[in-house]
Write a protein that holds these residues in place. Structure first.
Motif, PDB file in Angstrom:
ATOM      1  N   LEU A 128       9.393   1.315 -14.682  1.00 39.78           N
ATOM      2  CA  LEU A 128       8.590   0.931 -13.899  1.00 39.78           C
ATOM      3  C   LEU A 128       8.879  -0.332 -13.975  1.00 39.78           C
ATOM      4  O   LEU A 128       7.921  -1.670 -15.401  1.00 39.78           O
ATOM      5  N   ALA A 129       8.303  -1.367 -13.198  1.00 45.31           N
ATOM      6  CA  ALA A 129       9.074  -2.574 -12.450  1.00 45.31           C
ATOM      7  C   ALA A 129       8.014  -2.897 -11.997  1.00 45.31           C
ATOM      8  O   ALA A 129       7.606  -2.704 -10.582  1.00 45.31           O
ATOM      9  N   SER A 130       7.478  -4.856 -12.384  1.00 41.82           N
ATOM     10  CA  SER A 130       7.106  -5.556 -11.305  1.00 41.82           C
ATOM     11  C   SER A 130       8.132  -6.119 -10.027  1.00 41.82           C
ATOM     12  O   SER A 130       7.589  -6.603  -8.993  1.00 41.82           O
ATOM     13  N   SER A 131       9.362  -6.159  -9.952  1.00 40.57           N
ATOM     14  CA  SER A 131      10.370  -6.798  -9.241  1.00 40.57           C
ATOM     15  C   SER A 131      11.199  -5.712  -9.148  1.00 40.57           C
ATOM     16  O   SER A 131      11.868  -5.097 -10.124  1.00 40.57           O
ATOM     17  N   ASP A 132      11.996  -6.441  -7.628  1.00 46.61           N
ATOM     18  CA  ASP A 132      12.451  -5.194  -7.220  1.00 46.61           C
ATOM     19  C   ASP A 132      14.482  -6.335  -7.425  1.00 46.61           C
ATOM     20  O   ASP A 132      15.504  -6.073  -7.038  1.00 46.61           O
ATOM     21  N   ASP A 133      13.919  -7.642  -8.446  1.00 39.02           N
ATOM     22  CA  ASP A 133      15.289  -8.133  -9.108  1.00 39.02           C
ATOM     23  C   ASP A 133      16.821  -7.226  -8.995  1.00 39.02           C
ATOM     24  O   ASP A 133      16.321  -6.442 -10.042  1.00 39.02           O
ATOM     25  N   PRO A 134      17.831  -7.794  -8.574  1.00 46.72           N
ATOM     26  CA  PRO A 134      19.130  -6.681  -8.264  1.00 46.72           C
ATOM     27  C   PRO A 134      19.446  -6.483  -9.928  1.00 46.72           C
ATOM     28  O   PRO A 134      19.908  -5.816 -10.681  1.00 46.72           O
ATOM     29  N   TYR A 135      19.309  -7.905 -10.421  1.00 48.57           N
ATOM     30  CA  TYR A 135      20.219  -7.851 -12.316  1.00 48.57           C
ATOM     31  C   TYR A 135      19.175  -6.701 -12.749  1.00 48.57           C
ATOM     32  O   TYR A 135      20.246  -5.731 -13.653  1.00 48.57           O
ATOM     33  N   ALA A 136      17.629  -7.219 -12.897  1.00 49.17           N
ATOM     34  CA  ALA A 136      16.813  -4.861 -13.751  1.00 49.17           C
ATOM     35  C   ALA A 136      17.473  -4.367 -13.259  1.00 49.17           C
ATOM     36  O   ALA A 136      17.192  -3.470 -13.804  1.00 49.17           O
ATOM     37  N   VAL A 137      17.681  -4.140 -11.983  1.00 53.31           N
ATOM     38  CA  VAL A 137      17.562  -2.726 -11.380  1.00 53.31           C
ATOM     39  C   VAL A 137      18.683  -2.433 -11.139  1.00 53.31           C
ATOM     40  O   VAL A 137      19.399  -1.294 -12.691  1.00 53.31           O
ATOM     41  N   ARG A 138      19.943  -2.895 -12.143  1.00 50.66           N
ATOM     42  CA  ARG A 138      21.452  -2.592 -12.374  1.00 50.66           C
ATOM     43  C   ARG A 138      21.238  -2.390 -13.452  1.00 50.66           C
ATOM     44  O   ARG A 138      21.731  -1.680 -14.691  1.00 50.66           O
ATOM     45  N   ALA A 139      20.886  -3.281 -14.693  1.00 50.65           N
ATOM     46  CA  ALA A 139      21.156  -2.978 -15.984  1.00 50.65           C
ATOM     47  C   ALA A 139      19.950  -1.961 -16.303  1.00 50.65           C
ATOM     48  O   ALA A 139      19.962  -1.380 -17.228  1.00 50.65           O
ATOM     49  N   ALA A 140      19.090  -1.836 -15.800  1.00 54.12           N
ATOM     50  CA  ALA A 140      17.908  -0.526 -16.208  1.00 54.12           C
ATOM     51  C   ALA A 140      18.321   0.982 -16.267  1.00 54.12           C
ATOM     52  O   ALA A 140      18.779   1.592 -17.353  1.00 54.12           O
ATOM     53  N   LEU A 164       8.835   1.436  -8.858  1.00 57.60           N
ATOM     54  CA  LEU A 164       7.801  -0.186  -8.519  1.00 57.60           C
ATOM     55  C   LEU A 164       6.804   0.013  -9.157  1.00 57.60           C
ATOM     56  O   LEU A 164       5.785   0.472  -8.662  1.00 57.60           O
ATOM     57  N   LYS A 165       5.621  -1.058  -9.270  1.00 63.42           N
ATOM     58  CA  LYS A 165       4.643  -0.737  -9.274  1.00 63.42           C
ATOM     59  C   LYS A 165       3.439  -0.913  -8.398  1.00 63.42           C
ATOM     60  O   LYS A 165       2.692  -0.067  -8.772  1.00 63.42           O
ATOM     61  N   SER A 166       4.166  -1.463  -7.318  1.00 66.77           N
ATOM     62  CA  SER A 166       3.061  -1.290  -6.017  1.00 66.77           C
ATOM     63  C   SER A 166       3.703  -0.342  -5.653  1.00 66.77           C
ATOM     64  O   SER A 166       3.026  -0.349  -4.018  1.00 66.77           O
ATOM     65  N   ALA A 167       4.378   0.821  -5.852  1.00 64.29           N
ATOM     66  CA  ALA A 167       5.529   2.137  -4.883  1.00 64.29           C
ATOM     67  C   ALA A 167       3.643   2.737  -5.312  1.00 64.29           C
ATOM     68  O   ALA A 167       2.724   2.938  -5.932  1.00 64.29           O
ATOM     69  N   SER A 168       3.304   3.697  -3.907  1.00 63.82           N
ATOM     70  CA  SER A 168       2.462   4.739  -3.643  1.00 63.82           C
ATOM     71  C   SER A 168       2.399   5.661  -4.772  1.00 63.82           C
ATOM     72  O   SER A 168       3.277   5.754  -5.091  1.00 63.82           O
ATOM     73  N   PRO A 169       1.462   6.171  -4.567  1.00 67.30           N
ATOM     74  CA  PRO A 169       1.527   7.785  -6.082  1.00 67.30           C
ATOM     75  C   PRO A 169       2.277   8.822  -5.342  1.00 67.30           C
ATOM     76  O   PRO A 169       3.422   9.114  -6.256  1.00 67.30           O
ATOM     77  N   MET A 170       2.631   8.243  -4.184  1.00 64.96           N
ATOM     78  CA  MET A 170       3.304  10.089  -3.816  1.00 64.96           C
ATOM     79  C   MET A 170       4.358   9.597  -4.185  1.00 64.96           C
ATOM     80  O   MET A 170       5.663  10.394  -4.434  1.00 64.96           O
ATOM     81  N   VAL A 171       5.600   7.558  -4.340  1.00 67.68           N
ATOM     82  CA  VAL A 171       6.417   7.681  -4.783  1.00 67.68           C
ATOM     83  C   VAL A 171       6.804   7.751  -5.971  1.00 67.68           C
ATOM     84  O   VAL A 171       7.587   8.401  -6.424  1.00 67.68           O
ATOM     85  N   VAL A 172       5.892   7.677  -6.367  1.00 68.96           N
ATOM     86  CA  VAL A 172       6.169   7.693  -8.279  1.00 68.96           C
ATOM     87  C   VAL A 172       6.008   9.363  -8.315  1.00 68.96           C
ATOM     88  O   VAL A 172       6.703   9.410  -9.460  1.00 68.96           O
ATOM     89  N   THR A 173       5.502   9.633  -8.054  1.00 67.12           N
ATOM     90  CA  THR A 173       5.196  11.449  -7.507  1.00 67.12           C
ATOM     91  C   THR A 173       6.996  11.669  -7.546  1.00 67.12           C
ATOM     92  O   THR A 173       7.368  13.022  -8.434  1.00 67.12           O
ATOM     93  N   ASP A 174       7.345  11.616  -6.458  1.00 66.06           N
ATOM     94  CA  ASP A 174       8.151  11.827  -6.475  1.00 66.06           C
ATOM     95  C   ASP A 174       9.741  11.851  -7.785  1.00 66.06           C
ATOM     96  O   ASP A 174      10.430  12.069  -8.019  1.00 66.06           O
ATOM     97  N   GLY A 175       9.386  10.232  -7.846  1.00 64.36           N
ATOM     98  CA  GLY A 175      10.826   9.819  -8.729  1.00 64.36           C
ATOM     99  C   GLY A 175      10.425  11.252  -9.773  1.00 64.36           C
ATOM    100  O   GLY A 175      11.668  10.865 -11.430  1.00 64.36           O
ATOM    101  N   VAL A 176       9.446  11.014 -10.070  1.00 62.61           N
ATOM    102  CA  VAL A 176       9.369  11.408 -11.879  1.00 62.61           C
ATOM    103  C   VAL A 176      10.085  12.911 -11.588  1.00 62.61           C
ATOM    104  O   VAL A 176      10.058  13.832 -12.187  1.00 62.61           O
TER     105      VAL A 176
END
Length: 238
Positions: free
Chosen positions: A109-121, A131-143
């Protein structure tokens, strides 16, 4: 919620209180989760959402140190949700540690869409980047996707992954770098010597030199500074 020390908490859902269609876990029993975030309100909101989805036990931690203590006490849970921006250490390093300890599913879960952070994760072993700004639906779908054994990227960071780790060389032709080559270049950017890079990655200095030679051939330059500059410009390293 019952306090369990070290600023952590655990929430539990009585078995049998949720309808079967609310449980996304591939197994019949409720699943266990560790949520690591230093913002209490966000942590509570995530815990509540997980319990609605069928989590039987939600452990909480507010820092890397607390997460390590909780992981040691509980052993691997079915799922971990980790904030990358923790106050006392690297969330990426925590992903690596938990995966090494046998944790099967990790959502970042991150506040940044920094390309390095995404790939590193993802390179560290995460199965999802939200992203922390994601809607509850996106969080639910991801989990849900991760619990079912898949991977998931927040729609706003998906283009970063689609671009892979391509770096335009000196002739402007994109070249694909391997995950190891990206790691080596990041350490070069951090000012490490070949010996120090080898120690960090458990490689010999000769192997590090071979990686750099291969990167140089791909990018069309043997200059370390120029290789780093090209990779930074492409957003592969920071």
């Amino acid at each position: 919620m019952a306090a369990v020390g070290l600023g952590q908490a655990v929430r539990t859902t009585p078995a049998g209180t949720l309808p079967a269609n609310m449980v996304p876990h591939p197994r019949e029993e409720l699943f266990s989760v560790l949520v690591v975030d230093d913002h209490p309100l966000l942590r509570e909101a995530i815990a509540a959402r997980l319990m609605q989805m069928g989590a039987g036990t939600v452990h909480e931690a507010a820092s890397v140190a607390e997460a390590r203590a909780r992981a040691l006490a509980t052993g691997p849970c079915d799922l971990a949700i980790l904030d990358l921006g923790l106050p006392d250490g690297s969330g990426i390093d925590l992903v690596t540690e938990l995966r090494a300890q046998g944790w099967p599913r990790i959502v970042v879960l991150a506040s940044s869409d920094d390309p390095y952070a995404v790939r590193a994760a993802f390179q560290a072993g995460a199965q999802a980047y939200l992203l922390k700004s994601a809607s509850p639906m996106v969080v639910t779908d991801g989990v849900r996707r991760v619990l079912e054994g898949g991977v998931y990227a927040d729609p706003s960071v998906a283009p970063v992954l689609a671009a892979g780790t391509r770096v335009p060389g000196t002739d402007n032709t994109p070249r694909e770098l391997s995950a190891r080559e990206v790691e080596v270049l990041q350490l070069v950017a951090d000012g490490r010597s070949n010996k120090e890079i080898g120690e960090a990655l458990n490689l010999s200095a000769l192997t590090v030199k071979s990686h750099l030679s291969r990167i140089g051939r791909k990018l069309g330059t043997g200059d370390r500074a120029q290789m780093v500059a090209l990779a930074m410009r492409a957003g592969v390293i920071r």
